[in-house]
Design a protein around this motif. Structure first.
Motif, PDB file in Angstrom:
ATOM      1  N   ASP A 168       0.809  -1.218   0.000  1.00 35.56           N
ATOM      2  CA  ASP A 168       0.000   0.000   0.000  1.00 35.56           C
ATOM      3  C   ASP A 168       0.845   1.272   0.000  1.00 35.56           C
ATOM      4  O   ASP A 168       0.287   2.376   0.040  1.00 35.56           O
ATOM      5  CB  ASP A 168      -0.910   0.023   1.234  1.00 35.56           C
ATOM      6  N   VAL A 169       2.169   1.148  -0.027  1.00 38.91           N
ATOM      7  CA  VAL A 169       3.042   2.322   0.107  1.00 38.91           C
ATOM      8  C   VAL A 169       3.560   2.775  -1.260  1.00 38.91           C
ATOM      9  O   VAL A 169       4.285   2.036  -1.929  1.00 38.91           O
ATOM     10  CB  VAL A 169       4.242   2.009   1.023  1.00 38.91           C
ATOM     11  N   PRO A 170       3.201   4.008  -1.700  1.00 34.42           N
ATOM     12  CA  PRO A 170       3.780   4.547  -2.936  1.00 34.42           C
ATOM     13  C   PRO A 170       5.253   4.915  -2.696  1.00 34.42           C
ATOM     14  O   PRO A 170       5.556   5.702  -1.791  1.00 34.42           O
ATOM     15  CB  PRO A 170       2.944   5.795  -3.229  1.00 34.42           C
ATOM     16  N   VAL A 171       6.134   4.336  -3.473  1.00 33.89           N
ATOM     17  CA  VAL A 171       7.562   4.541  -3.289  1.00 33.89           C
ATOM     18  C   VAL A 171       8.136   5.261  -4.503  1.00 33.89           C
ATOM     19  O   VAL A 171       7.838   4.898  -5.647  1.00 33.89           O
ATOM     20  CB  VAL A 171       8.307   3.203  -3.099  1.00 33.89           C
ATOM     21  N   LEU A 172       8.950   6.286  -4.253  1.00 35.80           N
ATOM     22  CA  LEU A 172       9.646   6.980  -5.332  1.00 35.80           C
ATOM     23  C   LEU A 172      11.146   6.771  -5.179  1.00 35.80           C
ATOM     24  O   LEU A 172      11.714   7.010  -4.117  1.00 35.80           O
ATOM     25  CB  LEU A 172       9.341   8.483  -5.303  1.00 35.80           C
TER      26      LEU A 172
END
Length: 412
Positions: free
Chosen positions: A184-188
């Motif tokens: 569920d974690v948007p990672v950049l």
């Protein structure tokens, strides 16, 4: 003689290492150009260490002192007051201890994360950079090449962990407490270098599915396609959408201008040296910043499985024995080759054919083999003097003392 001036995260502040890394590119060339007693230089500047490896002319009065001052002088014009900090914290190593240190560093046993995988590539890149700059030397070439071989032996025989160790994995371990579900974690990811590939593998192993990449050099699309992630073209918008931002680039520094101050919780992880994220970003509302200094404080130092240090020690002993035996081996081979050439001269006068000449050359190689093996065995046992004395007694052969030349000849 080999020499190394080393400053690492163990005894030097990260900010100092950061500033040195920005100016260390020309240090090797400066040393070779400024000091006639420096035969070669390889400079290693990584995320947690600065090291200058030198080959020095022999004999020199107080060579370690001269070399230490030479390195500090080469740095002083670029790092200013930091040169005094390096003078106080850096360690000088000379002689065979340099080989032990280099092999240990290359194997990841002195890293912030013990067993770190990336350091091996960084050590070999330092050698390639020295080749490009024309500052390497035969002794440094041999030591660095054998360091790579020793590292492969350590990886093959010691328990370094099935998944390996890296700064990226450690950083994600530290972030674990802030993540309820990686899916569920948007990672950049900012950057597309070797750390980026390692980081993606570590993220995917944890179950992360929303991974995006930004590159200031326009490589994001190709990189994203290769690793199955999404490319971003607008850094500010990409940061706005992310909850975890990991930087691993030398091309860009994230500042507060890139971060939307909307109080949304975001974790920034800076894996870069020089820094990829301005420390002021950590003051933005909702932002938490992990940089190398903080990661280093939490770096676990697990005991490596049985054999890692023993493998390195064995590799060092083999390297030094072969190096020390090289003059005796060259002496034996030269003696046999001289006798061969004299005999071939007589055969050519008598009109002998090529088969006879080939047979004699093969015989010369056979005769050289056993004495060469024995020379290395006696060197490893600390009895090389006995072997050299026997050569002079039996064959009247005197062993040369020019180590650099004999090492090259023995390798032929």
């Amino acid at each position: 003689m080999l020499f190394c001036l080393t400053a690492s995260h163990r005894n030097t502040e990260f900010d100092v290492l950061d500033r040195i890394s920005r100016v260390s590119e020309s240090t090797g060339a400066d040393l070779v150009a400024a000091h006639s007693f420096v035969r070669g230089a390889v400079v290693l500047s990584t995320c947690n260490r600065f090291e200058a490896y030198l080959e020095l002319d022999e004999p020199l009065a107080a060579p370690a002192t001269l070399a230490r001052e030479a390195v500090l002088e080469a740095l002083a014009g670029s790092i200013g007051d930091d040169a005094a900090l390096i003078r106080d914290s850096a360690e000088a190593i000379a002689g065979d201890d340099v080989v032990q240190h280099l092999f240990t560093v290359s194997s990841g046993l002195h890293s912030m994360v013990v067993g770190e995988e990336e350091i091996t590539g960084q050590v070999q890149r330092a050698l390639r950079d020295a080749r490009t700059a024309g500052t390497t030397s035969p002794a440094l070439e041999q030591a660095f090449q054998r360091a790579a071989h020793a590292t492969r032996e350590v990886r093959a025989t010691a328990d370094m962990g099935a998944a390996g160790r890296s700064l990226a994995r450690l950083a994600l371990d530290l972030a674990e407490s802030r993540v309820s579900d990686w899916a569920d974690v948007p990672v950049l990811l900012v950057g597309t270098g070797s750390y980026a590939a390692t980081t993606i593998a570590a993220l995917q192993a944890r179950g992360a599915t929303d991974v995006r990449v930004y590159s200031a050099t326009g490589r994001a699309q190709r990189f994203a396609a290769r690793y199955g992630v999404r490319a971003e073209s607008d850094l500010r918008e990409a940061i706005r959408a992310a909850r975890l931002v990991i930087t691993c680039t030398t091309r860009y520094v994230i500042t507060t201008d890139d971060v939307v101050a909307d109080a949304a919780p975001r974790l920034f992880v800076d894996l870069g040296l020089p820094r990829n994220i301005d420390p002021e970003v950590g003051t933005v509302d909702g932002v938490e910043l992990l940089d190398l200094e903080l990661i280093g404080r939490h770096a676990a130092l697990p005991e490596l499985g049985a054999g890692a240090h023993e493998v390195v020690g064995s590799a060092v002993a083999t390297f030094t024995a072969e190096r020390d035996a090289a003059p005796a081996i060259v002496a034996v081979r030269t003696h046999i080759q001289d006798a061969l050439e004299a005999e071939l001269g007589r055969l050519r006068t008598d009109g002998s054919d090529a088969r006879a000449e080939a047979a004699l050359r093969h015989l010369a190689g056979v005769l050289s083999h056993t004495p060469s093996v024995r020379a290395r065995e006696f060197a490893a046992a600390g009895r090389l003097g006995e072997f050299e004395a026997a050569l002079e007694t039996v064959f009247g052969v005197t062993v040369a003392t020019d180590r650099a030349a004999t090492q090259r000849d023995a390798a032929c």
